[in-house]
Design a protein around this motif. Structure first.
Motif, PDB file in Angstrom:
ATOM      1  N   THR A 236      39.940  18.162  37.473  1.00  0.00           N
ATOM      2  CA  THR A 236      38.765  19.115  37.356  1.00  0.00           C
ATOM      3  C   THR A 236      38.758  20.245  38.132  1.00  0.00           C
ATOM      4  O   THR A 236      37.790  20.971  38.231  1.00  0.00           O
ATOM      5  CB  THR A 236      37.485  18.185  37.460  1.00  0.00           C
ATOM      6  N   ASP A 237      39.928  20.666  38.644  1.00  0.00           N
ATOM      7  CA  ASP A 237      40.031  21.651  39.487  1.00  0.00           C
ATOM      8  C   ASP A 237      39.617  22.868  38.848  1.00  0.00           C
ATOM      9  O   ASP A 237      38.909  23.830  39.487  1.00  0.00           O
ATOM     10  CB  ASP A 237      41.609  21.849  40.033  1.00  0.00           C
ATOM     11  N   ALA A 238      40.043  23.157  37.863  1.00  0.00           N
ATOM     12  CA  ALA A 238      39.800  24.489  37.002  1.00  0.00           C
ATOM     13  C   ALA A 238      37.996  24.629  36.736  1.00  0.00           C
ATOM     14  O   ALA A 238      37.547  25.671  36.782  1.00  0.00           O
ATOM     15  CB  ALA A 238      40.312  24.220  35.669  1.00  0.00           C
ATOM     16  N   LEU A 239      37.455  23.341  36.601  1.00  0.00           N
ATOM     17  CA  LEU A 239      36.046  23.558  36.236  1.00  0.00           C
ATOM     18  C   LEU A 239      35.463  23.767  37.671  1.00  0.00           C
ATOM     19  O   LEU A 239      34.430  24.683  37.819  1.00  0.00           O
ATOM     20  CB  LEU A 239      35.348  21.981  36.245  1.00  0.00           C
ATOM     21  N   LEU A 240      35.824  23.352  38.813  1.00  0.00           N
ATOM     22  CA  LEU A 240      35.355  23.796  40.286  1.00  0.00           C
ATOM     23  C   LEU A 240      35.567  25.107  40.452  1.00  0.00           C
ATOM     24  O   LEU A 240      34.729  25.864  40.889  1.00  0.00           O
ATOM     25  CB  LEU A 240      35.919  22.982  41.287  1.00  0.00           C
ATOM     26  N   LEU A 241      36.776  25.785  39.965  1.00  0.00           N
ATOM     27  CA  LEU A 241      36.884  26.922  40.347  1.00  0.00           C
ATOM     28  C   LEU A 241      36.317  28.070  39.580  1.00  0.00           C
ATOM     29  O   LEU A 241      35.775  29.234  39.973  1.00  0.00           O
ATOM     30  CB  LEU A 241      38.671  27.441  40.045  1.00  0.00           C
ATOM     31  N   ALA A 242      35.913  27.490  38.108  1.00  0.00           N
ATOM     32  CA  ALA A 242      35.123  28.510  37.390  1.00  0.00           C
ATOM     33  C   ALA A 242      33.906  28.384  37.966  1.00  0.00           C
ATOM     34  O   ALA A 242      32.993  29.304  37.947  1.00  0.00           O
ATOM     35  CB  ALA A 242      35.165  27.820  35.831  1.00  0.00           C
ATOM     36  N   VAL A 273      32.791  32.863  32.269  1.00  0.00           N
ATOM     37  CA  VAL A 273      32.701  31.839  33.166  1.00  0.00           C
ATOM     38  C   VAL A 273      31.033  31.431  33.185  1.00  0.00           C
ATOM     39  O   VAL A 273      30.625  30.761  33.829  1.00  0.00           O
ATOM     40  CB  VAL A 273      33.141  31.828  34.711  1.00  0.00           C
ATOM     41  N   ARG A 274      30.529  32.250  32.391  1.00  0.00           N
ATOM     42  CA  ARG A 274      28.849  31.960  32.509  1.00  0.00           C
ATOM     43  C   ARG A 274      28.282  30.617  32.376  1.00  0.00           C
ATOM     44  O   ARG A 274      27.392  30.052  33.092  1.00  0.00           O
ATOM     45  CB  ARG A 274      28.103  32.804  31.371  1.00  0.00           C
ATOM     46  N   ASP A 275      29.028  29.752  31.505  1.00  0.00           N
ATOM     47  CA  ASP A 275      28.720  28.516  31.069  1.00  0.00           C
ATOM     48  C   ASP A 275      28.977  27.463  32.345  1.00  0.00           C
ATOM     49  O   ASP A 275      28.434  26.424  32.302  1.00  0.00           O
ATOM     50  CB  ASP A 275      29.256  27.964  30.179  1.00  0.00           C
ATOM     51  N   PHE A 276      29.805  27.732  33.333  1.00  0.00           N
ATOM     52  CA  PHE A 276      30.242  26.844  34.313  1.00  0.00           C
ATOM     53  C   PHE A 276      29.593  27.001  35.465  1.00  0.00           C
ATOM     54  O   PHE A 276      30.185  27.151  36.566  1.00  0.00           O
ATOM     55  CB  PHE A 276      31.895  27.044  34.481  1.00  0.00           C
ATOM     56  N   THR A 277      28.274  26.694  35.527  1.00  0.00           N
ATOM     57  CA  THR A 277      27.531  26.653  36.590  1.00  0.00           C
ATOM     58  C   THR A 277      27.818  25.495  37.443  1.00  0.00           C
ATOM     59  O   THR A 277      28.326  24.334  36.807  1.00  0.00           O
ATOM     60  CB  THR A 277      26.184  26.771  36.312  1.00  0.00           C
TER      61      THR A 277
END
Length: 773
Positions: A236-242, A273-277
Motif C-alpha cells: 500500500t506504499d502508493a496509497l500512502l505516497l498519494a 490525487v484529490r481522492d487519496f485523502t
C-alpha cells in the motif's frame, strides 16, 4: 644438489597487498586484499579509498573465501550424450557456432532469448558486452533481473524525465529529513543508491539532528535506527505516497522553488490525487490519518528532505505508481535537484552533459511478448513470461537461451515451470561460475574467472552514487593458466553467434571503439569534433579491450581530457575534486589518471543539473504522463478492496546477495537462514510453533518452511527470504545444497505483475498457513 638442499622447504609465498573494488553488492566499497602468491588470504576496508573510507561488510570480508570457492568451475562444460563434461574453450565455442547460427538462420533472430542476471552490473565485461551481443543477435526477447526488482523506477524515470536511467538518489550526507520506504539498507547496503557505509550515513543524519522515518511492515535493523517506524500493510506504499501528496496540495505546502521553470502538469497531479485523502487511505494502509498528515507536514517543513523507495515498494502491484510518487513528493517539496534532497549523479563514464533541449522522450510497449502480450519496458520483457515463451508452440517460439550470470529458476516466479521449459530448449548457453539450478540445463557452460583475477570499474553504480568519483582496480592476481578473462569469453561468444567465429576477440572491441569515435568526431558538440578517428584510437591506452574502451569513455566523458581538446577537462564549473581530495586536477580524467590514483579520484558532491538530464519531448519534467494517469484508477480501486488476512513479504540478509552467495561458508551464519517469520499473535491464532514446519500456500503452489516466531513482523504479515531452494539435482554447490532452504518464488505462478513495468509482484501477495505435524 647436496642432500641437505633437497630437504629444505620451499620458500614461503611472497605476501603483498592490492586494492580491489568489492563487486558483491551495490555499495562498491574499496578493499585492501592480502595476497600470498596468487591466493587471497584476507580482505579489509581500504581506508584510503576516496569513496568508502575503510568501510567493509561481512560480504567484503569474505572476498577471499568466495574467490577460492572450490565449487567454482575452472573449465568450460559441454553436453555430450546428455551429460555435462569438461571441454576445451575451442570445443565450447565451436559447438556454440555450430548450433546457434543454423538455428537463428532457420527460425529467425527472435528464436533466441537472452537472460541477464544482476551480477552483470558488478563486472566490467558484464556492462560492456551484453549490448553488443544483443545487437549481433537482433532479438527482441530480452529478459533481465530488472523485472524482478527495479524496473518500476526505470519506467517512472523514463516517463517523468524522458530517460529511464535518470534516477535521482538521496543526498545522504547533506539531507535533514529522510523518508525511506521498502528499503533496509542496514542489511542490503543500499539499492539504486550507491553509498558505502549506508548505516553510518543514517547514523550521521540522526547525530546532526535530522529525522529518519522508515516505512516497512517489518521492524528491520534500519527501522530500529529510525525516529519513526511505520509498520504499513504491504503493497500500500502508493496509497500512502498519494495521500502525502494530497495533503501537500490541500494544506498549500507545495513549494517547487527553482523547479517551477522545469515542470508541467502540477494542476493535473493535484486533481489526480484529490481522492487519496489520509482518511480515505488509512484503512487500506492500516495507519492513522493524523499520522499521515504529520508525515506530510514534517516533509514539507524540513530545511531539506528526500523520499527514497526501493525494492519493497517496487515489487508490489502498484510498483510504478509508487516509484512515480516518490519523485512527485520530492518535486512538490522543492527537494528534487537540490543539495540535501534528491540529485542526479554524473558518472565519469557517462556521456558529457548535452545542451538542454527537448529530447525523444520515453515510450512503453513498442512491442509485446508473443504469448501473453506483455508490453516491453526499456527494451525488456517480463522475466516471469520466459517459460511460456519457451513452452508455447508456434512461430517465434524461443528455442535457444543465452543466460549471462542469471539463475531465474530461483529468482523468477514459478521456477518449477521454468525448470521444465529450459529442459525443453533446442540449445542453451550459460556464462556462469557455478553449475547452479539454471546453468545445469545448458549445453555449454562458460565459467568466468574469480573476481581477484579480473579488473574492475563500476559503470552502472557510479551513475547511482551519492558522491561523484571514479575508481579502477586492475586484476589483483594474474589470470590462472587455462582460464579466459570474462571479456574474452563474451567477445568470443559474440563472434560465435554473429558468423565471425574464429576471428580475434579484439575485433569486437575495435569495432565498438571505431563506431564510438566515428559518432564523436561527427558531433559538433563533441570535444573531438572534426578529428581523425584513427588518430584518436591510437592515443587510447590500456592493455586490454575493456581498458581501452574505459579509457575512451573517460576521455569523452564529463570529466575527461577530451583527448587534449582544451586542456581543461573536468572541473570546468569549478566543482571538480582537488588534489587533496583524491588527486584530481584540471588535466581531466583518463585511464592512466585512475591507474596513477589506485584509491580513486574524488569528483565532488552531487550538484543540481536537471536541465541537462531532461530528454522529454517537452524538455520539461512531465508530472502526469498518460500511462501513469491511465493506471491511477486501478489504485483508486484499492481503496475499496478488502485486505487479505495474511500476506507474505521477502527479506534481505546482510550476508547474502541473492542465490549465488549461499555457497560461501563464512556467509552462512547469523540471521542468514531460510525461516518463515510469523508474529506471535498470528502464530497463536494458527497453531504454529517456533522451529516447527508450516505449510505455506499461494497462487503457484505450496512450500514447507520452519517457523520463526518474532514480533519484528507486524500482524497479518509473514516473511520468507528469497534466493533459496538449492535442492535440485545436477548442481555443484555443495555448501548451498547442504542447507537448501525453499524457493519463495515457487509460491507464485507469474500472473501477478505491475502492468506498466512488467515487474513480478514478489511482495504483499496473499498466503495461507497451516501447521505440519
Amino acid at each position: 644438489m647436496l642432500p641437505e638442499d633437497a630437504a629444505r622447504p620451499a620458500p614461503a609465498p611472497v605476501t603483498r597487498t592490492a586494492p580491489r573494488i568489492c563487486p558483491l553488492c551495490e555499495a562498491t566499497c574499496g578493499l585492501t586484499l592480502t595476497i600470498e602468491g596468487t591466493r587471497v588470504t584476507g580482505a579489509r576496508g581500504d581506508r584510503d579509498d576516496v569513496f568508502s573510507r575503510g568501510f567493509i561488510c561481512p560480504k567484503g570480508a569474505a572476498f577471499g573465501e568466495l574467490d577460492a570457492d572450490p565449487d567454482r568451475l575452472r573449465a568450460p562444460l559441454v553436453r555430450r550424450d546428455g551429460e555435462l563434461r569438461e571441454a576445451s574453450w575451442e570445443e565450447a565455442f565451436d559447438l556454440i557456432a555450430a548450433r546457434l547460427r543454423p538455428l537463428i538462420k532457420e527460425h529467425g533472430p527472435h528464436a533466441t532469448g537472452v537472460v541477464l542476471g544482476n551480477p552483470n552490473v558488478h563486472t566490467m565485461a558484464g556492462a560492456l558486452y551484453p549490448p553488443v551481443l544483443l545487437g549481433a543477435l537482433g532479438t527482441r526477447n530480452l529478459f533481465t533481473a530488472s523485472t524482478l526488482d527495479q524496473m518500476p523506477k526505470h519506467v517512472s524515470s523514463g516517463l517523468l524525465f524522458g530517460d529511464p536511467l535518470a534516477i535521482p538518489v538521496p543526498d545522504l550526507d547533506r539531507t535533514d529529513h529522510l523518508l525511506l520506504l521498502g528499503a533496509n539498507p542496514l542489511d542490503s547496503n543500499g539499492s539504486l543508491c550507491t553509498a558505502p557505509d549506508f548505516p553510518g550515513k543514517l547514523k550521521a543524519l540522526r547525530r546532526r539532528g535530522g529525522t529518519l522515518t522508515v516505512v516497512d511492515p517489518r521492524r528491520t535493523r534500519t527501522a530500529r535506527l529510525a525516529d519513526r517506524h511505520i509498520a504499513i500493510r504491504p503493497g500500500t506504499d502508493a496509497l500512502l505516497l498519494a495521500a502525502l501528496a494530497q495533503v501537500l496540495f490541500e494544506e498549500k505546502l507545495t513549494r517547487l522553488g527553482p523547479l517551477a521553470d522545469h515542470v508541467e502538469g502540477v494542476d493535473e497531479v493535484q486533481e489526480a490525487v484529490r481522492d487519496f485523502t489520509p482518511e480515505a487511505v488509512a484503512r487500506a494502509c492500516d495507519m492513522d490519518a493524523g499520522e499521515i498528515r504529520t508525515i506530510a507536514r514534517e516533509l514539507a517543513a524540513a530545511p531539506t528532505a528526500a523520499v527514497y523507495g526501493r525494492v519493497g515498494s517496487c515489487t508490489v502491484e502498484y510498483g510504478t505508481l509508487a516509484s512515480w510518487l516518490v519523485d512527485i513528493l520530492n518535486i512538490l517539496t522543492g527537494n528534487l535537484d537540490r543539495p540535501g534532497g534528491a540529485l542526479f549523479p554524473l558518472s565519469a563514464s557517462d556521456r558529457a552533459p548535452r545542451t538542454p533541449a527537448p529530447g525523444k522522450g520515453f515510450v512503453l510497449g513498442r512491442w509485446a511478448s508473443r504469448v501473453g502480450g506483455h508490453p516491453e519496458a526499456k527494451g525488456e520483457l517480463p522475466l516471469a513470461a520466459l517459460a511460456e515463451e519457451i513452452e508455447t508452440p508456434g512461430e517465434g517460439r524461443i528455442r535457444a537461451v543465452i543466460a549471462l550470470a542469471a539463475n531465474p529458476v530461483l529468482s523468477a516466479p514459478d521456477g518449477d515451470r521454468l525448470d521444465r521449459a529450459l529442459a525443453g530448449l533446442d540449445f542453451m548457453v550459460s556464462v556462469d561460475p557455478y553449475l547452479n539450478e539454471t546453468s545445469r540445463h545448458a549445453d555449454v557452460v562458460l565459467p568466468p574467472p574469480p573476481p581477484a583475477q579480473s579488473a574492475h570499474f563500476d559503470f552502472a553504480f557510479n551513475a547511482l552514487a551519492v558522491r561523484n568519483q571514479a575508481r579502477h582496480t586492475p586484476a589483483a592476481v594474474p589470470l590462472e593458466e587455462g582460464r579466459l578473462d570474462e571479456s574474452e569469453i563474451l567477445a568470443r561468444l559474440i563472434l560465435a553467434v554473429s558468423g565471425m567465429h574464429g576471428a580475434a576477440p579484439s575485433v569486437v572491441d575495435d569495432g565498438v571503439i571505431g563506431r564510438t569515435l566515428g559518432k564523436a568526431v561527427a558531433d559538433p558538440h563533441s570535444p573531438v569534433h572534426g578529428r581523425d578517428p584513427q588518430e584518436l584510437s591510437a592515443l587510447l591506452t590500456g592493455r586490454t579491450g575493456p581498458e581501452r574502451r574505459l579509457d575512451l569513455k573517460l576521455r569523452l566523458g564529463p570529466y575527461g581530457d577530451g583527448f587534449g581538446a582544451d586542456g581543461e577537462g573536468f572541473g570546468t564549473d569549478g566543482e571538480g575534486g582537488a588534489d587533496g581530495a583524491g588527486g584530481a586536477d584540471r588535466a581531466g580524467l583518463s585511464l592512466q589518471r585512475l591507474l596513477d590514483h589506485p584509491h580513486g579520484v574524488d569528483l565532488g558532491p552531487l550538484r543540481p543539473r536537471v536541465p541537462e538530464v531532461l530528454k522529454t519531448r517537452s524538455g520539461r519534467i512531465e508530472l502526469l504522463p498518460a500511462p501513469i494517469a491511465a493506471d491511477l484508477p486501478r489504485l483508486r480501486g484499492a481503496l475499496d478492496e478488502r485486505p487479505a488476512s495474511l500476506v507474505l513479504v521477502g527479506r534481505r540478509h546482510l550476508r547474502s546477495n541473492n542465490s549465488w552467495m549461499h555457497n560461501v561458508p563464512a556467509l552462512g551464519g547469523g540471521s542468514n537462514r531460510c525461516t518463515l517469520q510469523v508474529h506471535p499473535d498470528d502464530a497463536a491464532r494458527l497453531g504454529l510453533e517456533d522451529g516447527r514446519p508450516a505449510r505455506i500456500t499461494a497462487d503457484g503452489g505450496a512450500l514447507e518452511a520452519p517457523v520463526e516466531i518474532t514480533d519484528t513482523v507486524r500482524t497479518g504479515v509473514v516473511s520468507l527470504p528469497h534466493g533459496w531452494g538449492h535442492d535440485r539435482p545436477g548442481t555443484r554447490t555443495s555448501v548451498a545444497s547442504a542447507r537448501p532452504g525453499v524457493n519463495v518464488n515457487q509460491l507464485l505462478d507469474g500472473s501477478r505483475l505491475d502492468p506498466l513495468s512488467g515487474t513480478a509482484v514478489l511482495n504483499g501477495f496473499p498466503v495461507e498457513l497451516a501447521p505440519l505435524p
